[in-house]
Design an enzyme around this catalytic site. Structure first.
Site, PDB file in Angstrom:
ATOM      1  N   GLY A 243       0.790  -1.236   0.000  1.00 22.74           N
ATOM      2  CA  GLY A 243       0.000   0.000   0.000  1.00 22.74           C
ATOM      3  C   GLY A 243       0.816   1.276   0.000  1.00 22.74           C
ATOM      4  N   SER A 244       2.067   1.240  -0.506  1.00 21.38           N
ATOM      5  CA  SER A 244       2.832   2.495  -0.515  1.00 21.38           C
ATOM      6  C   SER A 244       2.210   3.499  -1.491  1.00 21.38           C
ATOM      7  CB  SER A 244       4.311   2.248  -0.835  1.00 21.38           C
ATOM      8  OG  SER A 244       4.487   1.892  -2.181  1.00 21.38           O
TER       9      SER A 244
ATOM     10  N   ARG B 258     -16.122 -13.969 -10.947  1.00 18.53           N
ATOM     11  CA  ARG B 258     -15.515 -12.689 -10.576  1.00 18.53           C
ATOM     12  C   ARG B 258     -16.582 -11.595 -10.365  1.00 18.53           C
ATOM     13  NH1 ARG B 258     -10.526 -11.760 -10.802  1.00 18.53           N
ATOM     14  NH2 ARG B 258     -10.164 -13.393 -12.310  1.00 18.53           N
TER      15      ARG B 258
ATOM     16  N   MET C 124      -3.856  -7.072  -7.285  1.00 17.66           N
ATOM     17  CA  MET C 124      -3.265  -8.096  -8.144  1.00 17.66           C
ATOM     18  C   MET C 124      -4.294  -9.053  -8.730  1.00 17.66           C
ATOM     19  SD  MET C 124      -0.358  -7.016  -8.265  1.00 17.66           S
ATOM     20  CE  MET C 124       1.138  -6.416  -7.506  1.00 17.66           C
TER      21      MET C 124
ATOM     22  N   ASN D 148      -5.429   2.488 -12.723  1.00 20.97           N
ATOM     23  CA  ASN D 148      -4.490   1.485 -12.212  1.00 20.97           C
ATOM     24  C   ASN D 148      -3.067   1.999 -12.394  1.00 20.97           C
ATOM     25  OD1 ASN D 148      -3.535  -1.154 -11.354  1.00 20.97           O
ATOM     26  ND2 ASN D 148      -3.019  -1.563 -13.505  1.00 20.97           N
TER      27      ASN D 148
ATOM     28  N   HIS E 201       0.875   0.589 -12.999  1.00 16.67           N
ATOM     29  CA  HIS E 201       1.653  -0.603 -13.339  1.00 16.67           C
ATOM     30  C   HIS E 201       3.141  -0.219 -13.338  1.00 16.67           C
ATOM     31  CE1 HIS E 201       2.549  -4.516 -14.920  1.00 16.67           C
ATOM     32  NE2 HIS E 201       3.320  -3.967 -15.833  1.00 16.67           N
TER      33      HIS E 201
ATOM     34  N   GLU F 178      -9.277  -5.896 -19.937  1.00 16.69           N
ATOM     35  CA  GLU F 178      -8.016  -6.609 -20.156  1.00 16.69           C
ATOM     36  C   GLU F 178      -6.987  -6.146 -19.139  1.00 16.69           C
ATOM     37  OE1 GLU F 178      -6.117  -6.994 -24.077  1.00 16.69           O
ATOM     38  OE2 GLU F 178      -8.098  -6.511 -24.854  1.00 16.69           O
TER      39      GLU F 178
ATOM     40  N   ASP G 287      -3.784  -4.693 -17.521  1.00 16.88           N
ATOM     41  CA  ASP G 287      -2.740  -3.702 -17.860  1.00 16.88           C
ATOM     42  C   ASP G 287      -2.903  -3.179 -19.288  1.00 16.88           C
ATOM     43  OD1 ASP G 287      -1.581  -4.236 -15.351  1.00 16.88           O
ATOM     44  OD2 ASP G 287      -0.396  -5.871 -16.160  1.00 16.88           O
TER      45      ASP G 287
ATOM     46  N   GLU H 155       6.226   6.176  -9.141  1.00 19.52           N
ATOM     47  CA  GLU H 155       4.807   5.785  -9.008  1.00 19.52           C
ATOM     48  C   GLU H 155       4.108   6.714  -8.021  1.00 19.52           C
ATOM     49  OE1 GLU H 155       3.799   1.618  -8.489  1.00 19.52           O
ATOM     50  OE2 GLU H 155       5.776   1.015  -9.168  1.00 19.52           O
TER      51      GLU H 155
HETATM   52  C1  GAR Z   1       3.368  -1.283  -7.301  1.00 22.49           C
HETATM   53  O1  GAR Z   1       4.671  -1.336  -7.826  1.00 22.49           O
HETATM   54  C2  GAR Z   1       2.338  -1.325  -8.410  1.00 22.49           C
HETATM   55  O2  GAR Z   1       2.756  -0.643  -9.553  1.00 22.49           O
HETATM   56  C3  GAR Z   1       2.249  -2.799  -8.667  1.00 22.49           C
HETATM   57  O3  GAR Z   1       2.269  -3.377  -7.385  1.00 22.49           O
HETATM   58  C4  GAR Z   1       3.064  -2.569  -6.535  1.00 22.49           C
HETATM   59  C5  GAR Z   1       2.261  -2.290  -5.281  1.00 22.49           C
HETATM   60  O4  GAR Z   1       3.047  -1.608  -4.353  1.00 22.49           O
HETATM   61  N1  GAR Z   1       1.056  -3.142  -9.382  1.00 22.49           N
HETATM   62  C6  GAR Z   1       1.014  -4.097 -10.300  1.00 22.49           C
HETATM   63  O5  GAR Z   1       1.956  -4.799 -10.590  1.00 22.49           O
HETATM   64  C7  GAR Z   1      -0.339  -4.274 -10.970  1.00 22.49           C
HETATM   65  N2  GAR Z   1      -0.176  -4.943 -12.225  1.00 22.49           N
HETATM   66  P1  GAR Z   1       2.370  -0.856  -3.149  1.00 22.49           P
HETATM   67  O6  GAR Z   1       1.430  -1.880  -2.496  1.00 22.49           O
HETATM   68  O7  GAR Z   1       3.507  -0.516  -2.234  1.00 22.49           O
HETATM   69  O8  GAR Z   1       1.650   0.334  -3.664  1.00 22.49           O
END
Ligand code: GAR
Length: 211
Positions: A14-15, A71, A96, A113, A115, A149, A151, A180
């Protein structure tokens, strides 16, 4: 003007959630948006601690317990919570799983989202590993609107970072993560300011994206 109400969905640390919360508390989103609720699908995930520390309500809807359901039915549970908090924009912050058309429609496509790679390259769950194995010289991160779809939806902001020969998944990951934390709040700000319009795959940004 009323603040934009954000609903966040996360699976892990969750950063990115925290970066968005902090932008709402005391950064570029201060007068523009607030995080109303977090939904987490993984028991024990640290994102819930972060929400708690900022007095943001959270709900755990464990996806592992609903694997027998389609889903759509799992997502209905999330929609109910997000509607309860009157969310205008949904942000996937390290979520995820794929989401259903129902969830996208429930919020008129207002779902973003992040990525950790330069889409459409290196989709999927192991972007940094795949970048290093491929020998790419640059990587980065992408904020995009979500479609059904993985990403895939229209791209709002991308930021490029170098990849060094000495990089590991961890060093590349932290270089990308730093950006990010900047581009996601910025994309939300552009949305709040109504500076984003979508034409097919193209997101037209009205003005400059200064990071
Ligand atoms: C982040 O790097 C995000 O871009 C990635 O998961 C990480 C979560 O970090 N997301 C994906 O890969 C989705 N396809 P966080 O929990 O510290 O925010």
């Amino acid at each position: 003007m009323a603040k934009l109400k954000i609903g966040a969905i996360a699976s892990g640390s969750g950063s990115n959630l925290e970066a968005i919360i902090k932008s709402c508390e005391d950064g570029i989103l201060k007068t523009k948006a607030s995080v109303e609720v977090l939904i987490c699908n993984k028991a024990g995930a640290f994102c819930m601690e972060r929400a708690k520390n900022h007095n943001i309500p959270y709900e755990l809807i464990e996806s592992d317990k609903f694997l027998h359901l389609p889903r759509e039915e799992y997502d209905e549970r999330m929609i109910k919570v997000l509607k309860k908090y009157n969310c205008d924009l949904i942000v996937l912050v390290g979520y995820m799983r794929l989401i259903s058309k129902n969830l996208i429609n429930a919020f008129n496509g207002n779902i973003m989202n992040i990525h950790p790679a330069l889409l459409p390259a290196f989709k999927g769950l192991h972007a940094h590993r795949d970048v290093l194995e491929y020998g790419a010289k640059v990587s980065g991160c992408t904020v995009h609107f979500v479609d059904v779809e993985s990403d895939h939806g229209p791209i709002i902001i991308q930021k490029c970072v170098p990849v060094y020969d000495t990089d590991t998944e961890a060093t590349l990951g932290s270089r990308v993560l730093e950006w990010e934390h900047k581009i996601f709040p910025k994309a939300i700000e552009l949305f709040c300011d109504k500076k984003l319009s979508i034409a097919g795959r193209l997101v037209i940004v009205d003005g400059d994206v200064n990071l």
